[in-house]
Design an enzyme around this catalytic site. Structure first.
Site, PDB file in Angstrom:
ATOM      1  N   LYS A 158      38.408  37.101  47.709  1.00 45.29           N
ATOM      2  CA  LYS A 158      38.986  38.163  48.513  1.00 45.29           C
ATOM      3  C   LYS A 158      38.555  39.446  47.824  1.00 45.29           C
ATOM      4  O   LYS A 158      39.285  40.032  47.040  1.00 45.29           O
ATOM      5  CB  LYS A 158      40.507  38.026  48.570  1.00 45.29           C
ATOM      6  CG  LYS A 158      40.951  36.727  49.259  1.00 45.29           C
ATOM      7  CD  LYS A 158      42.425  36.728  49.554  1.00 45.29           C
ATOM      8  CE  LYS A 158      42.871  35.410  50.181  1.00 45.29           C
ATOM      9  NZ  LYS A 158      42.193  35.067  51.434  1.00 45.29           N
ATOM     10  N   THR A 159      37.308  39.825  48.081  1.00 46.71           N
ATOM     11  CA  THR A 159      36.715  40.969  47.372  1.00 46.71           C
ATOM     12  C   THR A 159      35.950  41.844  48.353  1.00 46.71           C
ATOM     13  O   THR A 159      35.664  41.436  49.479  1.00 46.71           O
ATOM     14  CB  THR A 159      35.698  40.509  46.299  1.00 46.71           C
ATOM     15  OG1 THR A 159      34.546  39.966  46.970  1.00 46.71           O
ATOM     16  CG2 THR A 159      36.268  39.443  45.384  1.00 46.71           C
ATOM     17  N   ALA A 160      35.586  43.037  47.904  1.00 49.69           N
ATOM     18  CA  ALA A 160      34.773  43.923  48.730  1.00 49.69           C
ATOM     19  C   ALA A 160      33.382  43.331  48.959  1.00 49.69           C
ATOM     20  O   ALA A 160      32.774  43.538  50.003  1.00 49.69           O
ATOM     21  CB  ALA A 160      34.662  45.292  48.069  1.00 49.69           C
ATOM     22  N   CYS A 193      31.474  39.233  41.370  1.00 49.12           N
ATOM     23  CA  CYS A 193      32.504  39.726  40.462  1.00 49.12           C
ATOM     24  C   CYS A 193      31.827  40.277  39.216  1.00 49.12           C
ATOM     25  O   CYS A 193      31.361  39.501  38.386  1.00 49.12           O
ATOM     26  CB  CYS A 193      33.445  38.580  40.080  1.00 49.12           C
ATOM     27  SG  CYS A 193      34.633  39.044  38.818  1.00 49.12           S
ATOM     28  N   CYS A 248      40.244  39.436  44.174  1.00 50.04           N
ATOM     29  CA  CYS A 248      39.465  39.504  42.945  1.00 50.04           C
ATOM     30  C   CYS A 248      40.096  38.733  41.793  1.00 50.04           C
ATOM     31  O   CYS A 248      40.752  39.298  40.924  1.00 50.04           O
ATOM     32  CB  CYS A 248      39.215  40.937  42.503  1.00 50.04           C
ATOM     33  SG  CYS A 248      38.064  41.000  41.123  1.00 50.04           S
ATOM     34  N   ALA A 299      38.945  48.166  53.914  1.00 52.61           N
ATOM     35  CA  ALA A 299      37.493  48.019  53.784  1.00 52.61           C
ATOM     36  C   ALA A 299      36.911  47.193  54.931  1.00 52.61           C
ATOM     37  O   ALA A 299      35.911  47.573  55.554  1.00 52.61           O
ATOM     38  CB  ALA A 299      37.168  47.365  52.435  1.00 52.61           C
ATOM     39  N   VAL A 318      50.541  47.685  62.330  1.00 52.08           N
ATOM     40  CA  VAL A 318      50.601  46.584  63.299  1.00 52.08           C
ATOM     41  C   VAL A 318      51.913  45.844  63.065  1.00 52.08           C
ATOM     42  O   VAL A 318      52.206  45.424  61.950  1.00 52.08           O
ATOM     43  CB  VAL A 318      49.416  45.623  63.096  1.00 52.08           C
ATOM     44  CG1 VAL A 318      49.561  44.379  63.963  1.00 52.08           C
ATOM     45  CG2 VAL A 318      48.107  46.339  63.392  1.00 52.08           C
TER      46      VAL A 318
END
Lengths: 453, 122
Positions: free
Chosen positions: A361-363, A396, A215, A63, A128
């Site tokens: 640590k989310t979209a 959230c 999340c 993302a 990578v």
């Protein structure tokens, strides 16, 4: 008197239409139709593109990597932009919970990387393998050396299932073991196990690991969903639900933690703190936790595994992670939390899960981090100063049952940052928040990947 | 709070509905609205019988809109949790009802032609 009232009303309208709040009001009113700050953000490429011959490498095409590629390619003219990632499939990870709730098919969460790589951006379809910020190059798994002037690290994170003794990915979907995160297939397999449990009852055990995680609401959501499925099938009385975590609270934002504590009490979900997962024994259906008093066993009939999460090996083996402090061990990249620029390597940025910043640590974090990091680079290339700062905003939609959620938004300082203050209460279980999660988040996510939201 | 761009909304709605359905819906809205304005001008007013029939269809359309939203979001009336949820239900009903009523009135006016008795100017 009527004239006075009319004059006052006229003045109020004039003040409103002239006020600087007007723009914000209109934004809020418009966003209300969709779903909050999730939906606000600068449109890409409105300003004139900046001329440059810079070589920019984006490590990772999840993302954050794809959204970065889209915004860079819209903002720059003449740059060589290369994105490196070996994965062909792209996963809409916020959809995994809905797949694991039996509400959506796997295909809901699956698309391809290729469809989001912007035109003009070169995609090297390899993982990578190495990052050398001293020599300004990235090495792919086939040994190709890709030099850069600027690097965006967007390699996401690694689910370290093997760090739990007795656990591995292939255990998901067998013997009562579920785990929502690993893949869409794992989410489906998790639903099958949870559904079996909901038919029979027994002990449901939910935990999270000690590391930073994507999340942090997801393990809570899945506990609530399982509770709801049990109730719908009339089997809640035949089940015990336990939520176990190494921390001392249920959520990092204290006011949210208190609310979840109350909801867990209401639903009859038992909580244990300061328990760190160490092992599972699928044969005996027992999970083993480390506590201050030593190891303790907890039996289960259904287990939702949230594994430790760490940065990818290529990042951990590079000089990029924090060198000390709480994030050093797991390899999160040492960036300034406002600009997302590396503290020691100013031509390196980190966005998404791999960024060593507090909170989400989310979209939703990605959506707000990427425009800031990109703007810092674009302004630098244009020779202009940049004031853009990321305040830690994340969101959230905490599902509390199928059909209701709490639209929780917060920042680095644990402030709640509701998009619709006074309208959509962040700490109330509401249908409107669920409707947003179900209908609007995925389209917004996809628009974000294209740099359009 | 960053800036809002109208293109963001268009992009999100296109992703939500798919480009084909999105533009078909835009086309349908434009066509029905144009048709409604056209019959208003042609008939120089609203025919009360047709309006009542359109309103009945509109009520059904509003209810259908609520049920449709519940269906696509796997939820139901029992999930209504607060006043804002009731407002959302009302909003969905009103939008569904107005859209369906205008559509129903326009279809009647187009199919049945001009009213036999001249209407009073509105």
């Amino acid at each position: 008197m009527i004239d006075n009232a009319r004059r006052r009303a006229g003045e109020a309208i004039e003040a409103f239409t002239n006020s600087t709040d007007r723009r914000r009001f209109i934004q809020l009113a418009a966003a209300a139709g969709l779903g909050g700050a999730w939906f606000l953000g600068p449109g890409a490429g409105r300003a004139a593109a900046v001329q440059t011959s810079a070589r920019i490498v984006i490590a990772g095409a999840g993302a954050a990597g794809l959204a970065t590629a889209a915004r860079l390619s819209a903002s720059l003219d003449g740059a060589t932009i290369t994105i490196i990632d070996g994965r062909k499939a792209h996963y809409y990870q916020p959809g995994f919970t809905l797949v694991a709730a039996g509400l959506k098919p796997e295909s809901y969460a699956v698309s391809t990387t290729a469809q989001f790589v912007p035109r003009g951006v070169e995609w090297i379809e390899e993982a990578v393998a190495e990052i050398d910020p001293d020599a300004d190059h990235v090495v792919t798994e086939s040994g190709t050396r890709v030099p850069y002037d600027y690097l965006f690290v967007a390699t996401g994170l690694r689910l370290d299932y093997d760090a739990i003794e007795g656990m591995s990915i292939d255990r998901i979907g067998k013997d009562g073991v579920g785990s929502v995160y690993a893949s869409p297939e794992a989410a489906t397999a998790t639903y099958a196990e949870m559904s079996r449990f909901a038919d029979r009852g027994g002990v449901g055990l939910f935990f999270r690991a000690e590391t930073e995680m994507k999340c942090a609401g997801a393990p809570l959501k899945y506990t609530f969903i399982t509770d709801d499925v049990l109730r719908r099938r009339g089997n809640r009385g035949r089940a015990e639900l336990h939520y176990v975590c190494p921390q001392t609270s249920l959520f990092s934002v204290p006011i949210v933690a208190e609310k979840v504590r109350m909801l867990f009490a209401d639903r009859g979900i038992e909580t244990r703190f300061l328990h760190t997962i160490r092992a599972i024994e699928p044969g005996r259906k027992v999970a083993i936790f480390e506590t201050a008093e030593g190891l303790t066993e907890m039996p289960y009939d259904f287990l939702n595994v949230v594994p430790p999460m760490r940065a990818a090996e290529a990042v951990r083996n590079s000089p990029l992670p924090w060198q000390d402090g709480p994030w050093a061990n797991d390899g999160w990249v040492e960036v300034d939390r406002a600009s997302l620029r590396h503290v020691r390597y100013p031509n390196v940025f980190a966005v998404g899960d791999v960024a060593g910043v507090p909170k989400g640590k989310t979209a939703a974090s990605v959506k707000w981090q990427v425009p800031v990091a990109v703007e810092h680079l674009v302004e630098e290339l244009a020779g202009r100063p940049c004031e853009a700062a990321y305040n830690g905003y994340t969101s959230c939609p905490l599902i509390t049952k199928i059909g209701r959620a709490m639209l929780i938004e917060f920042d680095y300082e644990n402030n709640l940052t509701p998009s619709f203050p006074g309208v959509i209460a962040p700490l109330e279980e509401l249908w409107i928040s669920w409707v947003m999660k179900e209908t609007a988040l995925k389209p917004t996510y996809v628009a974000m990947l294209r740099g359009q939201a | 709070m960053q800036e809002l761009d109208i293109t963001v909304f268009v992009s999100v709605f296109i992703e939500m509905l798919g480009p084909l359905l999105f533009w078909l819906l835009v086309l349908a809205i434009v066509l029905v609205t144009t048709g409604f304005v056209w019959v208003l001008i042609r008939d120089r007013g609203l025919d009360s019988k047709r309006l009542v029939r359109a309103q009945v269809v509109g009520v059904l359309g509003g209810i259908a809109a609520i049920l449709f939203m519940q269906w696509i979001t796997s939820s139901g009336f029992r999930d209504i949790g607060g006043p804002v949820d009731l407002m959302l239900v009302a909003l969905i009903f009103v939008l569904g009802a107005i859209g369906t009523a205008i559509f129903a009135y326009t279809i009647q006016a187009v199919v049945l032609g001009e009213p036999e008795e001249p209407l009073e100017a509105f």
